[in-house]
Write a protein that holds these residues in place. Structure first.
Motif, short mmCIF file in Angstrom:
data_model
loop_
_atom_site.label_atom_id
_atom_site.label_comp_id
_atom_site.label_asym_id
_atom_site.label_seq_id
_atom_site.Cartn_x
_atom_site.Cartn_y
_atom_site.Cartn_z
N VAL A 116 0.84 -1.20 0.00
CA VAL A 116 0.00 0.00 0.00
C VAL A 116 0.87 1.25 0.00
O VAL A 116 0.61 2.21 -0.75
N ASP A 117 1.92 1.26 0.82
CA ASP A 117 2.82 2.42 0.86
C ASP A 117 3.50 2.63 -0.48
O ASP A 117 3.71 3.77 -0.92
N ALA A 118 3.84 1.53 -1.16
CA ALA A 118 4.51 1.66 -2.45
C ALA A 118 3.58 2.30 -3.48
O ALA A 118 4.01 3.16 -4.27
N VAL A 119 2.31 1.91 -3.49
CA VAL A 119 1.35 2.51 -4.43
C VAL A 119 1.08 3.96 -4.06
O VAL A 119 0.95 4.83 -4.93
N TRP A 120 1.01 4.26 -2.77
CA TRP A 120 0.80 5.65 -2.31
C TRP A 120 1.92 6.55 -2.83
O TRP A 120 1.66 7.63 -3.39
N ASP A 121 3.16 6.11 -2.65
CA ASP A 121 4.30 6.90 -3.13
C ASP A 121 4.31 6.99 -4.66
O ASP A 121 4.68 8.02 -5.23
N ARG A 122 3.89 5.92 -5.30
CA ARG A 122 3.89 5.92 -6.77
C ARG A 122 2.88 6.92 -7.32
O ARG A 122 3.15 7.61 -8.31
N VAL A 123 1.72 7.03 -6.68
CA VAL A 123 0.71 7.99 -7.14
C VAL A 123 1.23 9.42 -7.00
O VAL A 123 1.01 10.27 -7.87
N ILE A 124 1.95 9.68 -5.91
CA ILE A 124 2.52 11.02 -5.71
C ILE A 124 3.57 11.33 -6.78
O ILE A 124 3.62 12.44 -7.32
N GLN A 125 4.39 10.33 -7.12
CA GLN A 125 5.45 10.55 -8.10
C GLN A 125 4.95 10.49 -9.53
O GLN A 125 5.53 11.11 -10.42
N GLU A 126 3.86 9.73 -9.77
CA GLU A 126 3.31 9.59 -11.12
C GLU A 126 1.83 9.97 -11.10
O GLU A 126 0.95 9.10 -11.10
N PRO A 127 1.50 11.25 -11.06
CA PRO A 127 0.08 11.66 -10.96
C PRO A 127 -0.78 11.16 -12.11
O PRO A 127 -1.98 10.97 -11.94
N GLU A 128 -0.16 10.94 -13.26
CA GLU A 128 -0.94 10.49 -14.41
C GLU A 128 -1.43 9.06 -14.28
O GLU A 128 -2.24 8.57 -15.08
N LEU A 129 -0.96 8.34 -13.24
CA LEU A 129 -1.33 6.93 -13.05
C LEU A 129 -2.84 6.77 -12.93
O LEU A 129 -3.41 5.81 -13.45
N VAL A 130 -3.50 7.69 -12.26
CA VAL A 130 -4.95 7.59 -12.05
C VAL A 130 -5.67 8.80 -12.62
O VAL A 130 -6.72 9.20 -12.12
N SER A 131 -5.13 9.38 -13.64
CA SER A 131 -5.74 10.58 -14.21
C SER A 131 -7.08 10.28 -14.87
O SER A 131 -7.92 11.17 -15.02
N THR A 132 -7.30 9.01 -15.26
CA THR A 132 -8.53 8.66 -15.96
C THR A 132 -9.58 8.03 -15.07
O THR A 132 -10.69 7.75 -15.52
N GLY A 133 -9.27 7.75 -13.82
CA GLY A 133 -10.26 7.16 -12.94
C GLY A 133 -9.64 6.35 -11.82
O GLY A 133 -8.51 5.85 -11.94
N LEU A 134 -10.40 6.19 -10.73
CA LEU A 134 -9.88 5.47 -9.58
C LEU A 134 -9.78 3.97 -9.81
O LEU A 134 -9.13 3.27 -9.05
N GLU A 135 -10.46 3.46 -10.85
CA GLU A 135 -10.33 2.02 -11.11
C GLU A 135 -8.89 1.65 -11.44
O GLU A 135 -8.44 0.53 -11.16
N PHE A 136 -8.13 2.60 -12.01
CA PHE A 136 -6.73 2.32 -12.31
C PHE A 136 -5.88 2.36 -11.03
O PHE A 136 -4.88 1.67 -10.93
N LEU A 137 -6.32 3.18 -10.06
CA LEU A 137 -5.65 3.15 -8.76
C LEU A 137 -5.93 1.82 -8.07
O LEU A 137 -5.02 1.21 -7.48
N LEU A 138 -7.16 1.34 -8.14
CA LEU A 138 -7.49 0.04 -7.56
C LEU A 138 -6.69 -1.05 -8.25
O LEU A 138 -6.21 -2.00 -7.59
N HIS A 139 -6.54 -0.94 -9.56
CA HIS A 139 -5.74 -1.93 -10.28
C HIS A 139 -4.30 -1.94 -9.80
O HIS A 139 -3.71 -3.00 -9.56
N ALA A 140 -3.71 -0.74 -9.66
CA ALA A 140 -2.32 -0.66 -9.19
C ALA A 140 -2.18 -1.26 -7.80
O ALA A 140 -1.20 -1.96 -7.51
N LEU A 141 -3.17 -1.02 -6.95
CA LEU A 141 -3.13 -1.56 -5.59
C LEU A 141 -3.24 -3.09 -5.60
O LEU A 141 -2.47 -3.79 -4.95
N CYS A 142 -4.21 -3.60 -6.36
CA CYS A 142 -4.39 -5.05 -6.45
C CYS A 142 -3.17 -5.73 -7.05
O CYS A 142 -2.75 -6.81 -6.61
N ASP A 143 -2.59 -5.10 -8.05
CA ASP A 143 -1.41 -5.65 -8.70
C ASP A 143 -0.25 -5.75 -7.72
O ASP A 143 0.47 -6.76 -7.68
N ALA A 144 -0.08 -4.72 -6.89
CA ALA A 144 1.00 -4.74 -5.89
C ALA A 144 0.76 -5.81 -4.84
O ALA A 144 1.69 -6.50 -4.40
#
Length: 270
Positions: A116-144
């Motif tokens: 979870v901490d790794a995805v949190w830091d990644r979102v801060i460093q790569e804002p475009e990761l979830v620019s299109t919707g939170l489902e991509f944030l959920l994907h990044a979290l599930c993937d991690a």
């Protein structure tokens, strides 16, 4: 501890519980809570309209992986694994609960998790990761969370290799305890991963309100990763079965040799 990440006018702003009461309406919001208690869950349930049954599940971290569609939000129970200390390797299971709404993702867990901490830091460093919707944030979290299990299985594989060599050359009584310990660990992992596989097979179909068609392919990729986990666990269980057979065969041969020597000595004395 409660932490909040808001996306406002294309920028991510990180804060604590006070951001729940801000007047500015964020485009997207991620609320992360660890050390959950009824006092911590109550304001979240009231603020985001969480279903009482889902809130009750969050207070008792003994749930199997599952997916519930409460119309207003999706509720997921997921698990991730970590390798504990000791020999043979012990597998520590961590549980995380997720609420997904169109503009809000809420994650609840007992303690700070590396994934979870790794995805949190990644979102801060790569804002475009979830620019299109939170489902991509959920994907990044599930993937991690899923990918964190592969290094654990690698350590289990190394332990099995060491056990195999040990029972072939110098089988000892404590090797049998190590074998059954690993069999129990793999059985628990198999039970959890199988349920988690069902969750990711259902998620693209049940999350049509909050998961767009463009994100469906990404969750299918996670489903493939879970299938790989299942295959690796089954392979390790088969290898452990072979190690157990080798141990029993080696100890039987050693017993036969001992009986042979005793028979010779008995004949000499007679």
């Amino acid at each position: 501890m409660l932490r909040i990440m808001d996306r406002i006018q294309g920028s991510w702003i990180v804060g604590a519980e006070d951001r729940l009461h801000t007047t500015a309406v964020p485009e997207l919001r991620w609320v992360d809570l660890d050390q959950q208690t009824p006092e911590n869950m109550r304001p979240l349930a009231q603020r985001f309209g969480l279903h009482p049954l889902a809130v009750e599940d969050c207070l008792h971290f003994d749930q199997r992986p599952k997916l519930e569609d409460y119309t207003e939000h999706l509720f997921l129970v997921l698990h991730t694994f970590a390798a504990g200390n000791g020999e043979p390797v012990s597998v520590v299971v961590h549980e995380i609960h997720c609420f997904l709404q169109p503009q809000t993702l809420i994650t609840v867990h007992e303690k700070r998790l590396v994934a979870v901490d790794a995805v949190w830091d990644r979102v801060i460093q790569e804002p475009e990761l979830v620019s299109t919707g939170l489902e991509f944030l959920l994907h990044a979290l599930c993937d991690a969370l899923i990918d964190a299990a592969f290094p654990v299985l690698d350590r289990v594989s190394e332990t099995i290799e060491h056990l195999e060599k040990a029972v072939l050359w110098h089988p000892k009584r404590h090797d049998l305890a190590r074998i059954f310990h690993l069999k129990t660990q793999l059985s628990n992992l198999r039970r959890i991963v199988t349920a988690q596989r069902d969750v990711f097979s259902q998620l693209p179909r049940h999350g049509t309100l909050v998961i767009g068609a463009s994100a469906t392919l990404y969750f299918r990729d996670i489903y493939d990763h879970v299938l790989r986990l299942c295959e690796q666990i089954d392979l390790h269980r088969d290898l452990l079965g072979n190690v157990l057979e080798a141990y029993l065969s080696a100890t039987a041969n050693r017993t036969n040799e001992t009986m042979k020597h005793l028979t010779v000595l008995s004949a000499v004395f007679l």
